[in-house]
Design a protein around this motif. Structure first.
Motif, PDB file in Angstrom:
ATOM      1  N   PRO A 118     -11.279  -0.414   3.242  1.00 26.08           N
ATOM      2  CA  PRO A 118     -10.483  -1.577   3.999  1.00 26.08           C
ATOM      3  C   PRO A 118      -9.123  -1.155   4.051  1.00 26.08           C
ATOM      4  O   PRO A 118      -8.688   0.093   4.270  1.00 26.08           O
ATOM      5  N   ASN A 119      -8.377  -1.931   4.610  1.00 27.39           N
ATOM      6  CA  ASN A 119      -6.898  -1.974   4.800  1.00 27.39           C
ATOM      7  C   ASN A 119      -7.014  -0.840   6.432  1.00 27.39           C
ATOM      8  O   ASN A 119      -6.667  -0.078   6.690  1.00 27.39           O
ATOM      9  N   THR A 120      -7.486  -1.852   7.361  1.00 28.55           N
ATOM     10  CA  THR A 120      -7.486  -1.276   8.606  1.00 28.55           C
ATOM     11  C   THR A 120      -7.393  -2.289   9.603  1.00 28.55           C
ATOM     12  O   THR A 120      -7.619  -3.432   9.278  1.00 28.55           O
ATOM     13  N   THR A 151      -4.479   4.785   8.902  1.00 25.35           N
ATOM     14  CA  THR A 151      -3.527   3.887   8.263  1.00 25.35           C
ATOM     15  C   THR A 151      -3.339   2.616   9.074  1.00 25.35           C
ATOM     16  O   THR A 151      -3.939   2.428  10.278  1.00 25.35           O
ATOM     17  N   GLY A 152      -3.041   1.511   8.438  1.00 27.16           N
ATOM     18  CA  GLY A 152      -3.390  -0.066   9.042  1.00 27.16           C
ATOM     19  C   GLY A 152      -2.605  -0.123  10.225  1.00 27.16           C
ATOM     20  O   GLY A 152      -3.633  -0.303  11.170  1.00 27.16           O
ATOM     21  N   ILE A 153      -1.485   0.081  10.508  1.00 24.30           N
ATOM     22  CA  ILE A 153      -0.818  -0.394  11.616  1.00 24.30           C
ATOM     23  C   ILE A 153      -0.451   0.838  12.718  1.00 24.30           C
ATOM     24  O   ILE A 153      -0.246   0.499  13.736  1.00 24.30           O
ATOM     25  N   PHE A 154      -0.539   2.089  12.198  1.00 21.03           N
ATOM     26  CA  PHE A 154      -0.120   2.977  13.097  1.00 21.03           C
ATOM     27  C   PHE A 154      -1.088   3.051  14.376  1.00 21.03           C
ATOM     28  O   PHE A 154      -0.463   3.255  15.439  1.00 21.03           O
ATOM     29  N   ALA A 155      -2.345   2.937  14.125  1.00 18.51           N
ATOM     30  CA  ALA A 155      -3.197   3.196  15.406  1.00 18.51           C
ATOM     31  C   ALA A 155      -3.187   1.958  16.516  1.00 18.51           C
ATOM     32  O   ALA A 155      -3.027   2.106  17.736  1.00 18.51           O
ATOM     33  N   GLY A 179      -8.697   3.509   7.528  1.00 18.03           N
ATOM     34  CA  GLY A 179      -8.145   2.909   6.449  1.00 18.03           C
ATOM     35  C   GLY A 179      -8.070   3.430   5.153  1.00 18.03           C
ATOM     36  O   GLY A 179      -7.940   4.802   5.107  1.00 18.03           O
ATOM     37  N   ASN A 180      -8.703   2.800   4.044  1.00 21.24           N
ATOM     38  CA  ASN A 180      -8.666   3.308   2.737  1.00 21.24           C
ATOM     39  C   ASN A 180     -10.021   4.342   2.468  1.00 21.24           C
ATOM     40  O   ASN A 180     -10.172   4.771   1.269  1.00 21.24           O
ATOM     41  N   THR A 247      -0.270   4.371   1.576  1.00 22.69           N
ATOM     42  CA  THR A 247      -1.953   4.516   1.480  1.00 22.69           C
ATOM     43  C   THR A 247      -2.443   5.055   0.194  1.00 22.69           C
ATOM     44  O   THR A 247      -3.701   5.217   0.093  1.00 22.69           O
ATOM     45  N   GLY A 248      -1.441   5.194  -0.866  1.00 22.36           N
ATOM     46  CA  GLY A 248      -1.884   5.639  -2.024  1.00 22.36           C
ATOM     47  C   GLY A 248      -2.138   7.148  -2.053  1.00 22.36           C
ATOM     48  O   GLY A 248      -3.269   7.728  -2.941  1.00 22.36           O
ATOM     49  N   SER A 249      -2.007   7.925  -1.026  1.00 27.62           N
ATOM     50  CA  SER A 249      -2.126   9.292  -0.609  1.00 27.62           C
ATOM     51  C   SER A 249      -1.387  10.061  -1.846  1.00 27.62           C
ATOM     52  O   SER A 249      -0.215   9.680  -1.859  1.00 27.62           O
ATOM     53  N   LEU A 250      -1.987  10.989  -2.283  1.00 27.00           N
ATOM     54  CA  LEU A 250      -1.236  12.131  -3.021  1.00 27.00           C
ATOM     55  C   LEU A 250      -0.465  13.095  -2.219  1.00 27.00           C
ATOM     56  O   LEU A 250      -1.303  13.693  -1.026  1.00 27.00           O
ATOM     57  N   ALA A 251       0.647  13.565  -2.297  1.00 26.01           N
ATOM     58  CA  ALA A 251       1.141  14.533  -1.443  1.00 26.01           C
ATOM     59  C   ALA A 251       0.339  15.777  -1.754  1.00 26.01           C
ATOM     60  O   ALA A 251       0.124  16.205  -2.700  1.00 26.01           O
ATOM     61  N   GLN A 252       0.304  16.327  -0.549  1.00 27.18           N
ATOM     62  CA  GLN A 252      -0.152  17.690  -0.564  1.00 27.18           C
ATOM     63  C   GLN A 252       0.651  18.913  -0.194  1.00 27.18           C
ATOM     64  O   GLN A 252       1.627  18.355   0.697  1.00 27.18           O
ATOM     65  N   ASP A 253       0.665  20.088  -0.528  1.00 25.98           N
ATOM     66  CA  ASP A 253       1.686  20.923  -0.368  1.00 25.98           C
ATOM     67  C   ASP A 253       1.754  21.046   1.416  1.00 25.98           C
ATOM     68  O   ASP A 253       0.919  21.586   1.931  1.00 25.98           O
ATOM     69  N   ASP A 254       2.872  20.577   1.772  1.00 22.72           N
ATOM     70  CA  ASP A 254       3.014  20.823   3.135  1.00 22.72           C
ATOM     71  C   ASP A 254       3.064  22.160   3.889  1.00 22.72           C
ATOM     72  O   ASP A 254       2.600  22.116   5.096  1.00 22.72           O
ATOM     73  N   ALA A 255       3.588  23.070   3.482  1.00 24.34           N
ATOM     74  CA  ALA A 255       3.759  24.282   4.010  1.00 24.34           C
ATOM     75  C   ALA A 255       2.412  24.864   4.002  1.00 24.34           C
ATOM     76  O   ALA A 255       1.869  25.546   5.078  1.00 24.34           O
TER      77      ALA A 255
END
Lengths: 457, 457
Positions: A118-120, A151-155, A179-180, A247-255
Motif C-alpha cells: 500500500p501507500n502508492t 514512495t507515494g508522491i515522488f514518482a 509503496g510499502n 516510508t518506515g525504512s531503516l537507514a542503511q550505511d550510506d558509504a
C-alpha cells in the motif's frame, strides 16, 4: 481493471484515478466499484467486486484504510489476479497500520496475488495506455524509460514534472510506485523491466533496499544492456531520519551502499534534477565512446565554467586535432586563438550559421572528441532559419557522438522547440549537463565490467 | 552620451547599443558618431567626436580594433569625461592587441579620463535608464542589485537570462562589465556600489583579482551593510587555462583565494545558477536570524532529499516546539506523525487551504525556525483562489523569516505568478533553494566579523 472506491467527487483520488484510466485510452474493460452504485463517468458502478461480470486482472484499491484489508480479502475470494493498494497509513504510519499491513501481506501471499502498495500513487504502464494513478497528468508520452519508486508522491512528482513540459519530455513506458512493498519489490520490478524490449533505460527511487544483495547482483547483469540509474537519498543522518518517518525504512550505511552501487556499475543520481537530466541524457543522446568533451560556447566565461565542471566530474577537455583548430580558427577574427573550449561569439557576429555548419561540425569530426557540450546564448545575433536543419545534419552525420545543449537567454524556448525530437538534451545549467554527460560516460566505461566481489551488506 | 561607431545596420553592435540607449529612455542627449554621417534612428549623426555640440559625459567606442586608439585620443582631445571601449581583441588577444592596450591605457591615464573596457558588453546604470550595452534586452527591471563583471559576454548572459523571464526577475540598478580594465577595476566599482544607497546587494564575476589585498579589505568593510557575492571560476587547472586564453588572466592559487573570500565574509557562488539564486535570495527574501530551517513538503521523498541538502550545506533541520507539532498534527490524518520536515500531502487532501493558513503559519510562528523551505507539488489538489492572499499574510506576519519555495508540476507557473512581488524566491530544484538559504545564513552569521589577519597574497 476495477477501481474499488471509485468516487463521483472530482477532487477525490478514487475519481481522478478512474478518470485517468478512462481518458488515458485503456483498451480493456473498466469497472468502478462502490457500494453506493450508480454511474460515474458514464460507467455503471458495481456495488462489490463480486458483482463484476468478468475475471479482474488488476484491481486498484482506493478506500479508507480501515476498509483495505476486507477489500483485499474480497479480491482474493473473487479470483482477482493483481491488486494495487493506493491507500496510505500502514507500515509508514502508526502501530495499527503496521499490524494491518502484516495481515494484508498474509492474505496476498496465501492467495498468490500480485500486489503493489500500500501507500502508492499507483502504476502507469503499457506506454501510458493504463494510467492507474491519482495524479492528474495533462498527457502521457510513451518512450524507452521505465521508472520504479518506493514512495507515494515522488514518482508522481517526477512524472508530472516531465509530462507538464511542452518540450524535452522524456518518454516513459512504465512508472510503478511499489509503496510499502507487501508484494512486488524493487527486485521483481527490475526483473520485469529487464525482460521488456521496449525498456531501454531504467530509473529507481529507493529509500532502502529490501534485499541489497539480490538487487545489486541482478542490476549488475541488467546494466550490461540497460543503464540503471538510482536516486537514493538519506545520505545524511537527518535525511535518514526523515526517511524513517516517511516510508518506515531503516537507514542503511550510506558509504557502503554508495560503494556497492558504483562497484556494480549503477549510476547514482544526487537529486531529482540530476535524476531527470541523467535519464534524459541516456534516452535522448545515448552514450559516448570515451571521456573527452569538445566545448563550443558563445561566452568565454561560460567556457571557463564549463571546463571547471568537466574536470570536476571526471571528464576531460579534449585536445583538438590541428585540422579542427584550423577549421574553427578560420571562423574567428585574426586576433583570436581557436581552442577547446571554442569561444564562437566573435565568429557568430561575422556569420552565425557558419558557427554551427562549420564550428560544431569541426568539433564532432575530431577523432579526439567523444561528445559535444554547447553552451549557447540564445540571442538574435546567432539566430537563423536553418537552426533545426543544422542540428538534424549534425545528429545524422555523427550519430555516435552525443550533443548536449545549454541555453541561456531570450530565445531559449524557441531553440529548444527547434531541436525537439532530434535527440538533443537541453539544459538550463552547465552543471546539470556536465553531470549527465559524466554519468553516461562512466556507464559506458563500466558497462561490461563484472564486479569482482559481492560484498556482504 | 555619444556612440562612436554607431551603425545603421540593425544587427551590428554599434546599432543595437545606440537603440538600447534610445529605447531604454535615457533622459539626456544622445549623439551617434560615424564619419559617414546621415541619420540613425531619427538622430543626426556627427562625423567625428569633435563635432558633437556639447561636452560628452560618456562616449561608447564600438569601432574596429585598429581604430580604437585614435578614437580614444580624439575623446581625450575633445574633453570627453569617460569612455566605455566595447571593442574586443586587445589584452585577451594577440601580441598586437596586448601592445595596443598599453597605449590606450597610457592615453586614458594622461587625460585623466574614466575608462571602462576594452572587451566589454558595456555598462547599464541609472536603474536601466542608461542601457549602454549591445545585448538586446527585452526590458529592464530596476532594483537593489548591482553587478560587476570582468568579462565580455557573461554579464550580458546573466542579465539577459534575468530580463527574459516573466516572473522572478531580479531588479538590477547597475550592471558594469569592466572588461580588460584599462581604467575602472573591481575595486573602483566596489567603492562606487558601496556608496550608492540604491544598491543593497552586490554581485561580482571575477576571473582574476587585480589587487586581491585592496579588494578583500574593502569588501570586508562593505559586507557589514551589503552582501557581496562572488562568482570566480577557474578552480581546476583546465578552467584556469581556459580563463587565461579568455581574459588573459593569470591563474591565482585557488585554495588561497577561496580561504580569503570566506575569511573576509564574502559569499562564493559555484556557477551561474547558484550566483542568480543567491542574489535573488538576498534581494527577495532577506537574511535569516540563524541556521534552523523549517521544511514543509507535499512529498515525503522530497522532504528526505531536502533534509539531506540542508545538512550538507551546513544548515540545521529545526527541532519544533510542541505547540507547532500539535498545530500541524491536527491537520493530518490520525495515523501520521507531525515533524520536520512536515509532509502535508494527506493534510492537503483533506483541506488544501489549511496547509498554508495553519501549517505554514505554525512553522513560521515557531521560535526555533529561522527560515522556511516549502517543497510543493503544484497540482490541482492543493490549488485554491486564496493562494496569493495566504502568502501575503505569511510574509506580513513574519517579515523577518524568509520563505523559499520549490515548485514541481503543472501549476508551477501560475503559482509563481501568484507570489510575484511578495519577496518569495521560487526555485525549480531543492538544491538551488538550500544553497541560497545557506549562503544568506552564513552571510548573516559573519556579517559583523572582522577578519583577524590580512593574509599576504
Amino acid at each position: 481493471v476495477a477501481v474499488i472506491g471509485a468516487s463521483s467527487s472530482p477532487e477525490k483520488a478514487g475519481h481522478v484515478l478512474l478518470r485517468n484510466i478512462v481518458q488515458g485510452g485503456f483498451p480493456g474493460a473498466v469497472y468502478p466499484v462502490n457500494p453506493r452504485g450508480g454511474e460515474i463517468l458514464g460507467l455503471q458502478v458495481c456495488s462489490s467486486v463480486h458483482e463484476v461480470p468478468t475475471t479482474i486482472d488488476l484491481a486498484f484499491i482506493v478506500v479508507g484504510r480501515k476498509q483495505v484489508l476486507s477489500m483485499v480479502e474480497a479480491c482474493a475470494e473473487a479470483g482477482v489476479r493483481a491488486v494495487c493498494i493506493v491507500t496510505a497509513g500502514f507500515g509508514e504510519g502508526d502501530a495499527w497500520g503496521k499490524e494491518e499491513q502484516l495481515k494484508i501481506a498474509a492474505v496476498v501471499a496465501q492467495a498468490g496475488m500480485i500486489a503493489i502498495g500500500p501507500n502508492t500513487i499507483g502504476t502507469i504502464s503499457m506506454g501510458g495506455l493504463l494510467v492507474g494513478s491519482f495524479v492528474p497528468f495533462p498527457h502521457w508520452q510513451d518512450g524507452p524509460v521505465a521508472i520504479g519508486a518506493q514512495t507515494g508522491i515522488f514518482a508522481g512528482a517526477v512524472a508530472l514534472e516531465l509530462m507538464s513540459r511542452d518540450t524535452q519530455r522524456i518518454g516513459i513506458t512504465a512508472s510503478v510506485d511499489i509503496g510499502n512493498r507487501v508484494g512486488i519489490d524493487e527486485v521483481a520490478l527490475l526483473e520485469d523491466f529487464a525482460l521488456r524490449d521496449e525498456v531501454r533505460v531504467i530509473g529507481f527511487y529507493l529509500e532502502e533496499l529490501a534485499d541489497p544483495r539480490r538487487f545489486l547482483k541482478l542490476a549488475s547483469e541488467v546494466k550490461r544492456t540497460k543503464p540503471v540509474v538510482v536516486l537514493r537519498p538519506g545520505r545524511t543522518a537527518q535525511g535518514a531520519s526523515a526517511s524513517a518517518s516517511h516510508t518506515g525504512s531503516l537507514a542503511q550505511d550510506d558509504a557502503v551502499i554508495d560503494q556497492l552501487l558504483s562497484q556494480h556499475g549503477l549510476v547514482r543520481a544526487e537529486d531529482t534534477a540530476d535524476f531527470l537530466a541523467i535519464l534524459r541524457a541516456f534516452s535522448f543522446a545515448g552514450v559516448p565512446a570515451g571521456s573527452n568533451v569538445g566545448v563550443v560556447t558563445y561566452s568565454g566565461a561560460l567556457g571557463v565554467i564549463a571546463s571547471d565542471q568537466i574536470v570536476r566530474e571526471g571528464l576531460d577537455v579534449a585536445s583538438l586535432e590541428q585540422r579542427t583548430i584550423d577549421r574553427i580558427g578560420a571562423l574567428m577574427p585574426d586576433w583570436q586563438l581557436a581552442g577547446n573550449p571554442a569561444d564562437l561569439w566573435s565568429a557568430a557576429e561575422i556569420d552565425p550559421e557558419a558557427t554551427l555548419r562549420v564550428g560544431f561540425d569541426a568539433m564532432l569530426a575530431d577523432s579526439n572528441v567523444d561528445q559535444l557540450l554547447a553552451v549557447m546564448l540564445a540571442v538574435p545575433n546567432i539566430d537563423f532559419p536553418q537552426f533545426r536543419d543544422s542540428f538534424t545534419e549534425l545528429r545524422t552525420t555523427y550519430p555516435g557522438k552525443p550533443i548536449h545543449l545549454v541555453l541561456h537567454g531570450g530565445l531559449s524556448e524557441r531553440w529548444t522547440s527547434a531541436v525537439e525530437g532530434l535527440g538533443v538534451p537541453v539544459y538550463a545549467e552547465t552543471r546539470d549537463a556536465v553531470r549527465a554527460m559524466a554519468a553516461t560516460a562512466r556507464y559506458a566505461a563500466g558497462r561490461d565490467r563484472v564486479p569482482t566481489a559481492h560484498m556482504a551488506v
